[in-house]
Design a protein around this motif. Sequence first.
Motif, PDB file in Angstrom:
ATOM      1  N   CYS A  53       0.833  -1.206   0.000  1.00 61.07           N
ATOM      2  CA  CYS A  53       0.000   0.000   0.000  1.00 61.07           C
ATOM      3  C   CYS A  53       0.864   1.252   0.000  1.00 61.07           C
ATOM      4  CB  CYS A  53      -0.936  -0.015   1.220  1.00 61.07           C
ATOM      5  SG  CYS A  53      -1.811   1.539   1.517  1.00 61.07           S
ATOM      6  N   LEU A  54       1.823   1.305   0.905  1.00 61.97           N
ATOM      7  CA  LEU A  54       2.681   2.488   1.017  1.00 61.97           C
ATOM      8  C   LEU A  54       3.534   2.667  -0.245  1.00 61.97           C
ATOM      9  CD1 LEU A  54       3.854   2.119   4.741  1.00 61.97           C
ATOM     10  CD2 LEU A  54       2.061   3.611   3.833  1.00 61.97           C
ATOM     11  N   ASP A  56       3.017   1.438  -3.347  1.00 65.09           N
ATOM     12  CA  ASP A  56       2.225   1.735  -4.542  1.00 65.09           C
ATOM     13  C   ASP A  56       1.591   3.127  -4.503  1.00 65.09           C
ATOM     14  OD1 ASP A  56       2.908  -0.721  -5.415  1.00 65.09           O
ATOM     15  OD2 ASP A  56       0.905  -1.585  -5.397  1.00 65.09           O
ATOM     16  N   THR A  57       1.525   3.718  -3.324  1.00 67.50           N
ATOM     17  CA  THR A  57       1.019   5.091  -3.252  1.00 67.50           C
ATOM     18  C   THR A  57       2.173   6.082  -3.236  1.00 67.50           C
ATOM     19  OG1 THR A  57       0.819   4.938  -0.828  1.00 67.50           O
ATOM     20  CG2 THR A  57      -1.123   4.430  -2.124  1.00 67.50           C
ATOM     21  N   ILE A  85       1.305   8.025   8.668  1.00 67.10           N
ATOM     22  CA  ILE A  85       0.088   7.511   8.029  1.00 67.10           C
ATOM     23  C   ILE A  85      -0.820   8.661   7.580  1.00 67.10           C
ATOM     24  CG2 ILE A  85      -2.062   6.241   8.452  1.00 67.10           C
ATOM     25  CD1 ILE A  85       0.365   4.427   8.033  1.00 67.10           C
ATOM     26  N   LYS A  86      -0.967   9.667   8.448  1.00 66.66           N
ATOM     27  CA  LYS A  86      -1.825  10.808   8.091  1.00 66.66           C
ATOM     28  C   LYS A  86      -1.294  11.524   6.854  1.00 66.66           C
ATOM     29  CE  LYS A  86      -2.102  13.026  12.052  1.00 66.66           C
ATOM     30  NZ  LYS A  86      -2.410  14.047  13.071  1.00 66.66           N
ATOM     31  N   GLN A  88       0.581  10.281   4.505  1.00 64.93           N
ATOM     32  CA  GLN A  88       0.398   9.440   3.318  1.00 64.93           C
ATOM     33  C   GLN A  88      -1.054   9.454   2.866  1.00 64.93           C
ATOM     34  OE1 GLN A  88       2.931   8.461   1.843  1.00 64.93           O
ATOM     35  NE2 GLN A  88       2.220   7.014   0.295  1.00 64.93           N
ATOM     36  N   ARG A  89      -1.952   9.505   3.842  1.00 62.93           N
ATOM     37  CA  ARG A  89      -3.381   9.549   3.526  1.00 62.93           C
ATOM     38  C   ARG A  89      -3.719  10.831   2.748  1.00 62.93           C
ATOM     39  NH1 ARG A  89      -7.544  11.198   6.296  1.00 62.93           N
ATOM     40  NH2 ARG A  89      -9.525  10.227   5.735  1.00 62.93           N
ATOM     41  N   VAL A  92      -2.347  10.528  -0.758  1.00 62.33           N
ATOM     42  CA  VAL A  92      -3.178   9.702  -1.644  1.00 62.33           C
ATOM     43  C   VAL A  92      -4.413  10.478  -2.098  1.00 62.33           C
ATOM     44  CG1 VAL A  92      -4.621   7.623  -1.770  1.00 62.33           C
ATOM     45  CG2 VAL A  92      -2.360   7.508  -0.717  1.00 62.33           C
ATOM     46  N   MET A  93      -4.998  11.245  -1.198  1.00 61.89           N
ATOM     47  CA  MET A  93      -6.169  12.045  -1.582  1.00 61.89           C
ATOM     48  C   MET A  93      -5.791  13.059  -2.664  1.00 61.89           C
ATOM     49  SD  MET A  93      -8.457  12.405   1.893  1.00 61.89           S
ATOM     50  CE  MET A  93      -7.245  13.348   2.819  1.00 61.89           C
ATOM     51  N   GLN A  95      -3.364  12.687  -4.812  1.00 60.85           N
ATOM     52  CA  GLN A  95      -3.131  11.930  -6.041  1.00 60.85           C
ATOM     53  C   GLN A  95      -4.451  11.652  -6.753  1.00 60.85           C
ATOM     54  OE1 GLN A  95      -0.288   8.488  -5.992  1.00 60.85           O
ATOM     55  NE2 GLN A  95      -0.088   9.030  -3.852  1.00 60.85           N
ATOM     56  N   ILE A  96      -5.465  11.275  -5.971  1.00 61.71           N
ATOM     57  CA  ILE A  96      -6.772  10.987  -6.564  1.00 61.71           C
ATOM     58  C   ILE A  96      -7.330  12.238  -7.228  1.00 61.71           C
ATOM     59  CG2 ILE A  96      -9.176  10.388  -6.037  1.00 61.71           C
ATOM     60  CD1 ILE A  96      -8.094   8.466  -3.877  1.00 61.71           C
ATOM     61  N   LEU A  99      -5.495  12.851 -10.429  1.00 60.61           N
ATOM     62  CA  LEU A  99      -5.894  11.905 -11.483  1.00 60.61           C
ATOM     63  C   LEU A  99      -7.272  12.253 -12.027  1.00 60.61           C
ATOM     64  CD1 LEU A  99      -4.573   8.478 -10.169  1.00 60.61           C
ATOM     65  CD2 LEU A  99      -3.765   9.791 -12.148  1.00 60.61           C
ATOM     66  N   GLN A 100      -8.151  12.742 -11.152  1.00 62.39           N
ATOM     67  CA  GLN A 100      -9.484  13.130 -11.621  1.00 62.39           C
ATOM     68  C   GLN A 100      -9.391  14.326 -12.557  1.00 62.39           C
ATOM     69  OE1 GLN A 100     -11.268  13.202  -7.788  1.00 62.39           O
ATOM     70  NE2 GLN A 100     -12.260  11.195  -8.040  1.00 62.39           N
TER      71      GLN A 100
ATOM     72  N   VAL B  92      -6.452   5.309 -16.270  1.00 59.91           N
ATOM     73  CA  VAL B  92      -6.552   6.309 -15.201  1.00 59.91           C
ATOM     74  C   VAL B  92      -7.705   5.963 -14.256  1.00 59.91           C
ATOM     75  CG1 VAL B  92      -7.051   8.730 -14.676  1.00 59.91           C
ATOM     76  CG2 VAL B  92      -5.467   8.153 -16.517  1.00 59.91           C
ATOM     77  N   ILE B  96      -7.419   5.307 -10.231  1.00 60.04           N
ATOM     78  CA  ILE B  96      -8.225   5.980  -9.209  1.00 60.04           C
ATOM     79  C   ILE B  96      -8.873   4.944  -8.300  1.00 60.04           C
ATOM     80  CG2 ILE B  96     -10.289   7.382  -8.816  1.00 60.04           C
ATOM     81  CD1 ILE B  96      -9.535   8.974 -11.357  1.00 60.04           C
ATOM     82  N   LEU B  99      -6.272   3.533  -5.997  1.00 53.18           N
ATOM     83  CA  LEU B  99      -5.898   4.478  -4.944  1.00 53.18           C
ATOM     84  C   LEU B  99      -6.999   4.573  -3.890  1.00 53.18           C
ATOM     85  CD1 LEU B  99      -4.119   7.354  -6.884  1.00 53.18           C
ATOM     86  CD2 LEU B  99      -3.096   5.727  -5.286  1.00 53.18           C
ATOM     87  N   TYR B 102      -6.517   1.690  -1.623  1.00 51.82           N
ATOM     88  CA  TYR B 102      -5.412   1.937  -0.702  1.00 51.82           C
ATOM     89  C   TYR B 102      -5.801   2.969   0.357  1.00 51.82           C
ATOM     90  CZ  TYR B 102      -2.082  -0.766  -3.505  1.00 51.82           C
ATOM     91  OH  TYR B 102      -1.415  -1.773  -4.154  1.00 51.82           O
ATOM     92  N   LEU B 103      -6.623   3.937  -0.067  1.00 51.51           N
ATOM     93  CA  LEU B 103      -7.057   4.970   0.877  1.00 51.51           C
ATOM     94  C   LEU B 103      -7.844   4.337   2.028  1.00 51.51           C
ATOM     95  CD1 LEU B 103      -7.072   7.959   1.508  1.00 51.51           C
ATOM     96  CD2 LEU B 103      -9.143   8.209   0.140  1.00 51.51           C
ATOM     97  N   LEU B 106      -5.485   3.031   4.479  1.00 51.78           N
ATOM     98  CA  LEU B 106      -4.911   4.107   5.287  1.00 51.78           C
ATOM     99  C   LEU B 106      -5.950   4.679   6.249  1.00 51.78           C
ATOM    100  CD1 LEU B 106      -2.772   5.730   2.481  1.00 51.78           C
ATOM    101  CD2 LEU B 106      -1.914   4.473   4.477  1.00 51.78           C
ATOM    102  N   ASP B 110      -5.418   5.017  10.159  1.00 49.53           N
ATOM    103  CA  ASP B 110      -5.697   6.287  10.823  1.00 49.53           C
ATOM    104  C   ASP B 110      -6.558   6.027  12.066  1.00 49.53           C
ATOM    105  OD1 ASP B 110      -7.373   8.771  11.359  1.00 49.53           O
ATOM    106  OD2 ASP B 110      -5.976   9.554   9.858  1.00 49.53           O
TER     107      ASP B 110
END
Lengths: 146, 146
Positions: A53-54, A56-57, A85-86, A88-89, A92-93, A95-96, A99-100, B92, B96, B99, B102-103, B106, B110
């Motif tokens: 997880c870590l 790949d993110t 962790i926070k 990375q969280r 990831v948000m 990154q999403i 990507l959007q 893509v 998403i 991710l 994975y979120l 996380l 958390d």
Amino acid sequence: MSYTISEAAEKVGIPATTIRYYDKEGLLPNIKRKNGIRVFEDIDLRLMGLLTCLKDTGMPIKRIREYVELTKKGDASLQERYEIIKAQRRFVMDQIRQLQFYLEELDFKDWYYNKALAAGTEKAISFDDYEKETGRKAPDDPNRKG
Amino acid sequence: MSYTISEAAEKVGIPATTIRYYDKEGLLPNIKRKNGIRVFEDIDLRLMGLLTCLKDTGMPIKRIREYVELTKKGDASLQERYEIIKAQRRFVMDQIRQLQFYLEELDFKDWYYNKALAAGTEKAISFDDYEKETGRKAPDDPNRKG
DNA sequence: CCTTGACTTAAAGCTAACTTTAAGTATTAG
DNA sequence: CTAATACTTAAAGTTAGCTTTAAGTCAAGG
């Protein structure tokens, strides 16, 4: 349950060679050995799930090692691990979201080629039509503001 | 509008050195020159925006070059270019989804560290509580099925 | 005229994350 | 007992995507 390295590799979807590499890099603390051969337990597989997880993110192996090292310190490192962790969280948000945004660009291109194929040519495709038809701004509209 | 390489670099957020590298790799077809010096037009910047989109969503430079080469062929390559865009769009969307998965992992961590910090220890944290409190399965729950 | 700064090139160097190689050891099936 | 198979190690090799270096050209300002 106990597993050999190749069984573990199968289970977590990481090549055995890569697992050895992670071990060498200090990402897999306290893997048991029997006659020098690694013996994986379920708890090891679960940790490898988190590593995946870590990784790949986008967390570098160096940083993952830091997290693993903290884990060894037990409760004294809870806060520090929580911060990792926070962060990375949030990462990831972001990154999403990114990507959007890119997906919208590709949505436009999808529309564009659809239109071009229907017309037989991409000459004279109006970027304005994208907004008219979809209500969205063309991402690479030459007339786009900002 | 026309731009020097450093103005273009500023505009698109890519170092000038990297733009030269992309040019050498055939990602920037037909950049104009004046006394041997690159002159960037708005259309070039827009293409670079698309390149950034493709690159940042994981398309290798080799493949981007193929796309750019197809573009040069004009309307004859519309269908092929459309296929590339559609494939990248699906790619893509998969990223998403991955991710978001994975979120969730996380999110669990958390919750876990929050709980552990409140208790002062991570001993005896019940994975079941995660489901009870949030309605979600703990991703690395040792008792999780499947 | 001369220096400064932005540009040019080809080629070498760098980093992360593996992946492969070479040489050896240990367990198991026939 | 022998051969096959799975494992072990350290170290070298690979790949993508830049990034830096070295050596040089060119146009503008003082």
